[in-house]
Design a protein around this motif. Structure first.
Motif, PDB file in Angstrom:
ATOM      1  N   ASP A  48      -3.638   4.781  -0.248  1.00 16.20           N
ATOM      2  CA  ASP A  48      -4.319   5.309   0.934  1.00 16.20           C
ATOM      3  C   ASP A  48      -4.145   6.816   0.954  1.00 16.20           C
ATOM      4  N   GLU A  60     -10.952   5.976   7.795  1.00 18.15           N
ATOM      5  CA  GLU A  60     -11.373   6.957   8.798  1.00 18.15           C
ATOM      6  C   GLU A  60     -12.893   7.075   8.863  1.00 18.15           C
ATOM      7  N   ASN A  96     -11.824  -1.008   6.122  1.00 17.42           N
ATOM      8  CA  ASN A  96     -10.577  -1.223   6.856  1.00 17.42           C
ATOM      9  C   ASN A  96     -10.905  -1.236   8.340  1.00 17.42           C
ATOM     10  N   LYS A 112       1.002   5.454   0.516  1.00 17.27           N
ATOM     11  CA  LYS A 112       0.316   6.648   0.997  1.00 17.27           C
ATOM     12  C   LYS A 112       0.340   7.712  -0.091  1.00 17.27           C
ATOM     13  N   LYS A 157       0.861  -1.182   0.000  1.00 17.65           N
ATOM     14  CA  LYS A 157       0.000   0.000   0.000  1.00 17.65           C
ATOM     15  C   LYS A 157       0.892   1.225   0.000  1.00 17.65           C
ATOM     16  N   ASN A 170      -5.838   8.860   3.034  1.00 16.28           N
ATOM     17  CA  ASN A 170      -6.134   9.421   4.365  1.00 16.28           C
ATOM     18  C   ASN A 170      -7.038  10.658   4.284  1.00 16.28           C
ATOM     19  N   GLU A 190      -7.918   3.582  -0.387  1.00 18.08           N
ATOM     20  CA  GLU A 190      -8.407   3.727   0.977  1.00 18.08           C
ATOM     21  C   GLU A 190      -8.694   5.202   1.274  1.00 18.08           C
TER      22      GLU A 190
HETATM   23 MG   LIG Z   1      -5.793   4.288   6.235  1.00 17.67          MG
END
Ligand SMILES: [Mg+2]
Ligand SMILES: [Fe+2]
Lengths: 380, 236
Positions: A195, A247, A268, A169, A167, A197, A221
């Motif tokens: 991801d 989140e 997740n 970021k 994964k 975020n 994600e």
């Molecule tokens: Mg995450």
């Protein structure tokens, strides 16, 4: 079983490398460990990783909340000897914390510690109550933020380690170049996820995902910030890349809303974020019933304690699309258990079979690495 | 990674040099040299150096088992030197580290430090292997040994002088540092040649080798070992 004492350790363990995360700059782990002791002298350990941008908790509120809210209530409980996991967990109350979505890291730490202690009392492994469906689990690598060159270097290293899932970021100005560089370094055979975020806007998400979809992306994600479920559902319609909520899924209610709106392909589920073992299992069960995939995620900077609990959850679930965690000393300058929790070649790690969580925590090391220690006793 | 403007050995040496600079420019290292470190920090540093190197003979023996023929001779010499068997008057290097602890007034800490060094070795043995075969494991281990030799050839004299000046460690107890500042200039060069020989013998491509070498030499690898509470500087 009655609990007679607890110790709360606010840990600060340096990371092996400093790195950036779209929500913060991280150079050490902020993790809170709870040790409980029962009336027969058995001990159990639990851990939570409070993150203001995930549940709204901080190390300070977590230590405080344990001392003033959770500990007095669990210290007053009688935990029946033959109780199952669900019964034990049900005695750990749901509390509220002003400004937080839910004080789940706090609850996770306390729940896991009590479960560990309760099992150790009878020398049983967590695997005895969460029977593993597999002998070993396979973890993903996670490429944190930082310059693209560094992301590519980490991707090459993960390939050398034989990881099958990685994964990366995202959520920066250079996302497309970043993802392209990582894919190139990994080669075509490795499954790659993103991801964000919650760092993207709807338009940015669509643009980046359109550009990188041909590179083969297994999931994205938390592309959008936690907010209206309908926005995530709209994005899911607008892209071919499978969408995962992170989140956005803290509570069971969150999971239900995401499922009802058909907003996600994956959830997740993370123990600290979701409030512990049984809450995580409940969310996973809801996902399975709805045909939504499950990732068992981790908290960056968690110690062997949360990773061990996560290992049992990953091993017992019917199907886990992706698993994260057990980075151990790949990330932390030092971990807290006698046994190494770190995964090995291909990201594989064996199911833990020892009493309780299956690891032996080095209490002295917790004290060495703690920036604050709080001793609690039962008043009776 | 671009190795087109240099040989593999020169790329590795540049990486080593960067890691040495990470150590010697760190706030912790400068405090040692300036005499600004607290006495507890000097003590912790001395203990960490001992812990990091007390079991070097075991590591060298492991590497000798994987040695490519072209580097076997120097690896064996290093091992014998580490064991104090090269010349009649030599002392085993672990004993020089024990002398350091005693000379620094830390003899009472020895059992704990020996136990930690044992635990570090135990972890190397029982931790799940990250790599698919011993070929890669050996490269990572050799990289670390050679990198420490390289660092010591450049920094151990400075460290010894700092401990003499600011921590009043008597000169005879600093033999481990003086020894490594002298011999490791030669070792470091042989070490780089040995790494190169290892890479060729086991058929690594340069990129493949550099990936593993970079992983073994993640940022502040030395500071991490010598200052246990070391926190990396913030990401730029
Ligand atoms: Mg995450
Ligand atoms: Fe030596």
């Amino acid at each position: 079983m009655r609990l007679v004492a607890a110790t709360v350790y606010a840990l600060r363990i340096p990371f092996v490398e400093s790195f950036r995360h779209s929500a913060s700059d991280r150079r050490w782990s902020d993790s809170v460990v709870v040790r409980v002791r029962d009336d027969a002298g058995h001990e159990g350990y639990g851990e939570g990783t409070p993150r203001p941008y995930v549940t709204g908790e901080t190390v300070e509120t977590m230590v405080d909340h344990i001392a003033h809210e959770l500990w007095p209530r669990v210290a007053a409980c009688e935990f029946p000897e033959g109780a199952g996991l669900a019964d034990i967990s049900a005695l750990v109350p749901d509390t509220r914390l002003a400004g937080a979505i839910a004080p789940h890291a706090t609850r996770a730490a306390v729940e896991i510690a009590i479960v560990d202690c309760h099992l150790r009392r009878t020398a049983r492994s967590l695997g005895a109550v969460l029977p593993p469906r597999r002998a070993r689990v396979t973890y993903s690598g996670v490429i944190t933020a930082g310059p693209i060159e560094r992301a590519a270097r980490h991707a090459r290293q993960m390939r050398a380690v034989g990881l099958a899932h990685v994964k990366v970021k995202v959520g920066f100005d250079d996302d497309v170049a970043r993802i392209t560089a990582v894919r190139e370094a990994l080669g075509p055979g490795v499954s790659l996820r993103l991801d964000a975020n919650g760092a993207w806007t709807f338009e940015r998400a669509v643009d980046v995902l359109d550009a990188v979809a041909p590179l083969g992306i297994a999931a994205v994600e938390q592309p959008l910030p936690r907010g209206p479920v309908s926005e995530l559902a709209r994005l899911r319609q607008a892209t071919t890349v499978p969408v995962m909520a992170d989140e956005s899924v803290v509570t069971l209610g969150d999971a239900d809303a995401l499922i009802a709106e058909k907003a996600v392909d994956f959830l997740n589920v993370r123990l600290s974020k979701c409030g512990g073992i049984t809450r995580s299992l409940a969310i996973a069960a809801r996902a399975f019933d709805a045909g939504v995939g499950v990732q068992i995620g981790s908290q960056v900077g968690e110690t062997a304690i949360l990773s061990a609990a996560g290992r049992h959850v990953i091993a017992t679930l019917r199907e886990v699309a992706f698993a994260e965690g057990s980075f151990g000393t790949l990330l932390l300058a030092e971990d807290v258990s006698v046994e190494s929790i770190r995964f090995g070649h291909r990201g594989e790690a064996s199911v833990l079979t020892g009493p309780g969580l299956g690891i032996r925590v080095i209490e002295e090391r917790l004290r060495q690495r703690a920036v604050a220690v709080r001793e609690l006793t039962a008043e009776r | 990674m671009n190795t087109s403007h240099g040989t593999l050995a020169s790329t590795i040496e540049a990486l080593f040099a960067r890691r040495v600079a990470d150590l010697t420019t760190s706030a912790e290292f400068r405090a040692l040299e300036d005499g600004r470190a607290t006495s507890a920090q000097y003590d912790a540093f001395i203990e960490n150096v001992a812990r990091a190197h007390l079991r070097s003979p075991q590591l060298l023996a492991f590497l000798y088992a994987l040695a490519p023929p072209a580097a076997a001779g120097t690896l064996l010499e290093n091992l014998l030197e580490e064991l104090g068997r090269e010349h009649e008057s030599d002392r085993p290097h672990p004993d020089l580290l024990r002398d350091l602890l005693t000379g620094a007034g830390l003899a009472h800490r020895r059992p704990a430090i020996e136990a930690e060094a044992d635990d570090d070795i135990r972890r190397i043995v029982v931790d799940p292997l990250l790599y698919g075969s011993l070929r890669e494991v050996g490269l990572a281990a050799l990289t670390e040994i050679v990198a420490f030799e390289y660092m010591l050839s450049r920094a151990s004299g400075r460290i010894g002088r700092a401990l003499f000046a600011h921590r009043r460690v008597p000169a005879p107890a600093l033999a481990w540092f003086t020894h490594h500042s002298e011999v490791d200039i030669r070792h470091a060069e042989q070490g780089l040649a040995g790494l190169d020989a290892y890479v060729r013998y086991y058929g690594f491509s340069d990129d493949e080798a550099l990936t593993i070498i970079e992983m073994a030499l993640r940022e502040n690898v030395f500071a991490r070992r010598y200052f246990r509470d070391f926190v990396s500087p913030a990401v730029a």
